[in-house]
Design an enzyme around this catalytic site. Structure first.
Site, PDB file in Angstrom:
ATOM      1  N   SER A 118       0.829  -1.210   0.000  1.00  0.00           N
ATOM      2  CA  SER A 118       0.000   0.000   0.000  1.00  0.00           C
ATOM      3  C   SER A 118       0.856   1.248   0.000  1.00  0.00           C
ATOM      4  CB  SER A 118      -0.845   0.076   1.270  1.00  0.00           C
ATOM      5  OG  SER A 118      -1.567  -1.075   1.461  1.00  0.00           O
ATOM      6  N   HIS A 139      -1.214  -2.897  -7.166  1.00  0.00           N
ATOM      7  CA  HIS A 139      -1.952  -2.525  -5.955  1.00  0.00           C
ATOM      8  C   HIS A 139      -3.452  -2.776  -6.164  1.00  0.00           C
ATOM      9  CE1 HIS A 139      -2.976   0.894  -2.887  1.00  0.00           C
ATOM     10  NE2 HIS A 139      -3.096  -0.289  -2.350  1.00  0.00           N
ATOM     11  N   GLU A 151      -4.003  -0.340  -9.251  1.00  0.00           N
ATOM     12  CA  GLU A 151      -3.040   0.747  -9.434  1.00  0.00           C
ATOM     13  C   GLU A 151      -1.700   0.091  -9.787  1.00  0.00           C
ATOM     14  OE1 GLU A 151      -2.460   3.025  -5.828  1.00  0.00           O
ATOM     15  OE2 GLU A 151      -2.174   4.877  -6.939  1.00  0.00           O
TER      16      GLU A 151
HETATM   17  N1  LIG Z   1      -6.002  -4.725   3.671  1.00  0.00           N
HETATM   18  C1  LIG Z   1      -6.168  -3.845   2.702  1.00  0.00           C
HETATM   19  O1  LIG Z   1      -7.230  -3.205   2.571  1.00  0.00           O
HETATM   20  C2  LIG Z   1      -5.066  -3.623   1.686  1.00  0.00           C
HETATM   21  C3  LIG Z   1      -5.377  -2.951   0.495  1.00  0.00           C
HETATM   22  C4  LIG Z   1      -4.389  -2.811  -0.479  1.00  0.00           C
HETATM   23  C5  LIG Z   1      -3.103  -3.298  -0.235  1.00  0.00           C
HETATM   24  N2  LIG Z   1      -2.816  -3.930   0.952  1.00  0.00           N
HETATM   25  C6  LIG Z   1      -1.462  -4.470   1.125  1.00  0.00           C
HETATM   26  O2  LIG Z   1      -1.511  -5.885   0.919  1.00  0.00           O
HETATM   27  C7  LIG Z   1      -0.509  -6.521   1.710  1.00  0.00           C
HETATM   28  C8  LIG Z   1      -1.177  -7.573   2.574  1.00  0.00           C
HETATM   29  O3  LIG Z   1      -2.110  -6.948   3.424  1.00  0.00           O
HETATM   30  P1  LIG Z   1      -3.281  -7.778   4.142  1.00  0.00           P
HETATM   31  O4  LIG Z   1      -4.240  -6.773   4.627  1.00  0.00           O
HETATM   32  O5  LIG Z   1      -3.726  -8.890   3.255  1.00  0.00           O
HETATM   33  O6  LIG Z   1      -2.459  -8.397   5.381  1.00  0.00           O
HETATM   34  P2  LIG Z   1      -2.871  -9.637   6.314  1.00  0.00           P
HETATM   35  O7  LIG Z   1      -2.242  -9.363   7.630  1.00  0.00           O
HETATM   36  O8  LIG Z   1      -4.326  -9.910   6.243  1.00  0.00           O
HETATM   37  O9  LIG Z   1      -2.125 -10.885   5.624  1.00  0.00           O
HETATM   38  C9  LIG Z   1      -0.734 -10.982   5.531  1.00  0.00           C
HETATM   39  C10 LIG Z   1      -0.369 -12.467   5.400  1.00  0.00           C
HETATM   40  O10 LIG Z   1       1.036 -12.540   5.082  1.00  0.00           O
HETATM   41  C11 LIG Z   1       1.537 -13.711   5.717  1.00  0.00           C
HETATM   42  N3  LIG Z   1       2.986 -13.618   5.761  1.00  0.00           N
HETATM   43  C12 LIG Z   1       3.776 -12.883   6.588  1.00  0.00           C
HETATM   44  N4  LIG Z   1       5.074 -13.088   6.279  1.00  0.00           N
HETATM   45  C13 LIG Z   1       5.118 -13.963   5.245  1.00  0.00           C
HETATM   46  C14 LIG Z   1       6.166 -14.575   4.499  1.00  0.00           C
HETATM   47  N5  LIG Z   1       7.455 -14.332   4.752  1.00  0.00           N
HETATM   48  N6  LIG Z   1       5.829 -15.428   3.507  1.00  0.00           N
HETATM   49  C15 LIG Z   1       4.536 -15.711   3.244  1.00  0.00           C
HETATM   50  N7  LIG Z   1       3.493 -15.156   3.925  1.00  0.00           N
HETATM   51  C16 LIG Z   1       3.785 -14.311   4.910  1.00  0.00           C
HETATM   52  C17 LIG Z   1       0.842 -13.713   7.075  1.00  0.00           C
HETATM   53  O11 LIG Z   1       0.889 -15.012   7.672  1.00  0.00           O
HETATM   54  C18 LIG Z   1      -0.578 -13.282   6.693  1.00  0.00           C
HETATM   55  O12 LIG Z   1      -1.400 -14.403   6.411  1.00  0.00           O
HETATM   56  C19 LIG Z   1       0.200  -5.415   2.485  1.00  0.00           C
HETATM   57  O13 LIG Z   1       1.361  -5.035   1.780  1.00  0.00           O
HETATM   58  C20 LIG Z   1      -0.825  -4.294   2.492  1.00  0.00           C
HETATM   59  O14 LIG Z   1      -0.253  -3.022   2.612  1.00  0.00           O
HETATM   60  C21 LIG Z   1      -3.774  -4.113   1.915  1.00  0.00           C
END
Ligand SMILES: NC(=O)c1ccc[n+]([C@@H]2O[C@H](COP(=O)([O-])OP(=O)(O)OC[C@H]3O[C@@H](n4cnc5c(N)ncnc54)[C@H](O)[C@@H]3O)[C@@H](O)[C@H]2O)c1
Length: 296
Positions: A118, A139, A151
């Site tokens: 993000s 993104h 994005e």
């Molecule tokens: N949540 C949102 O609305 C949103 C929107 C756009 C982008 N993002 C981005 O997406 C990414 C993920 O966010 P999320 O909300 O899904 O997080 P989340 O916490 O729901 O999930 C993250 C997952 O990554 C796993 N993980 C951690 N380290 C790891 C590794 N070394 N190898 C494999 N898996 C691993 C964790 O076990 C977890 O299941 C982030 O970069 C975030 O900024 C989030």
């Protein structure tokens, strides 16, 4: 590109895996946590059930989509022979740098490495690899199977060829890709997060209450959800960390996080995920509030 690996099976990773698999791509979903993988597959299955119930897809489509997804806890296993990796692991710069360094070592030199970050600089992530031209931001928005926008963020050295391949691939997924350059917050969060911060400032300054601020933006600006409620859904810790990335990246006080936001995060009021933010999401109230807000 037919074979995809998605790293992280959390909120975004399972949505990304779902979206690729539904379009016929073979997806290797990788997470260090077996529990996250189980939860991720259960979420995908539940979302597909809702689509079947709404007759958006058939039962066979659901089975085909699930059959296209394999799960892995070992990254080395999951990224063998894939054309594209989409990383959606936890938002932490050291973790992402470590993952991309490893991916650069273990994937074929032709594999494109994308990140769903993000806020972290694509250029910084690319710099730990020996293929900066093949590292790009992809993104997706939450919930991924529903939201149209992707994005596409070009790092300083991302090639035209790779950008075009990822733009085309996003269209194949039925999404609308928009190309932007790599500066803090990209475009979506550079505009959205200061608006949220300003709503928190208005609350902090006593201009109006939570409901009033959200109602003004919903009814006056036709936003589907007020900014304070949206902040609760995004996670107040996430909003704070994106503001800090912009504040540090631009060295401009206009991105300074509101003291109320900092206090709430410090106190553990993170929004929906902690049960309380600007609104109360305790179990009894959760069902009625959350069900009204989500688009299924
Ligand atoms: N949540 C949102 O609305 C949103 C929107 C756009 C982008 N993002 C981005 O997406 C990414 C993920 O966010 P999320 O909300 O899904 O997080 P989340 O916490 O729901 O999930 C993250 C997952 O990554 C796993 N993980 C951690 N380290 C790891 C590794 N070394 N190898 C494999 N898996 C691993 C964790 O076990 C977890 O299941 C982030 O970069 C975030 O900024 C989030």
């Amino acid at each position: 590109m037919k074979n995809i690996a998605v790293i992280g099976a959390g909120t975004m990773g399972n949505g990304i895996a779902h979206t690729f698999a539904q379009k016929g791509f073979k997806v290797n979903l990788i997470d260090i946590s077996e529990k996250s993988l189980e939860k991720g597959i259960a979420t995908i299955s539940g979302n597909l059930d809702r689509m079947v119930a709404k007759e958006t897809i058939s039962e066979q489509d659901k089975q085909d989509t699930l059959a296209n997804i394999k799960t892995f806890t070992q990254t080395e296993e999951g990224v063998k022979n894939v054309d594209l990796v989409v990383e959606a692991a936890t938002e932490n710069v050291d973790l992402k740098l470590k993952i991309f360094k490893q991916l650069d070592e273990i994937t074929s030199s032709n594999t494109i490495l994308a990140t769903n970050t993000s806020s972290i600089s694509i250029t910084q992530i690319a710099a730990v690899t020996n293929r900066q031209d093949k590292v790009i931001g992809m993104h997706f928005m939450n919930p991924v199977p529903i939201m149209k926008l992707v994005e596409i963020i070009r790092g300083y050295n991302t090639s035209d060829e790779v950008t075009k391949a990822i733009m085309d691939m996003s269209e194949t997924l039925g999404k609308v890709p928009v190309e932007v350059n790599d500066y803090p917050g990209f475009v979506a969060n550079r505009i959205l997060i200061p608006m949220i911060n300003e709503s928190i400032e208005a609350l902090y300054n006593g201009v109006a209450g939570v409901q009033e601020i959200d109602t003004v933006m919903k009814l006056g600006m036709a936003h589907p959800m007020g900014p304070l409620q949206l902040a609760d859904f995004i996670g107040l810790d996430v909003c704070l960390s994106i503001l800090n990335v912009m504040y540090n990246g631009f060295k401009n006080p206009k991105y300074a996080p509101c003291p109320l936001l900092i206090n709430m995060v410090t106190a553990g009021k993170l929004g929906v995920k902690s049960g309380e933010g600007f609104y109360d999401y305790s179990e009894s109230k959760k069902a009625e509030k959350v069900s009204k807000s989500f688009i299924n």
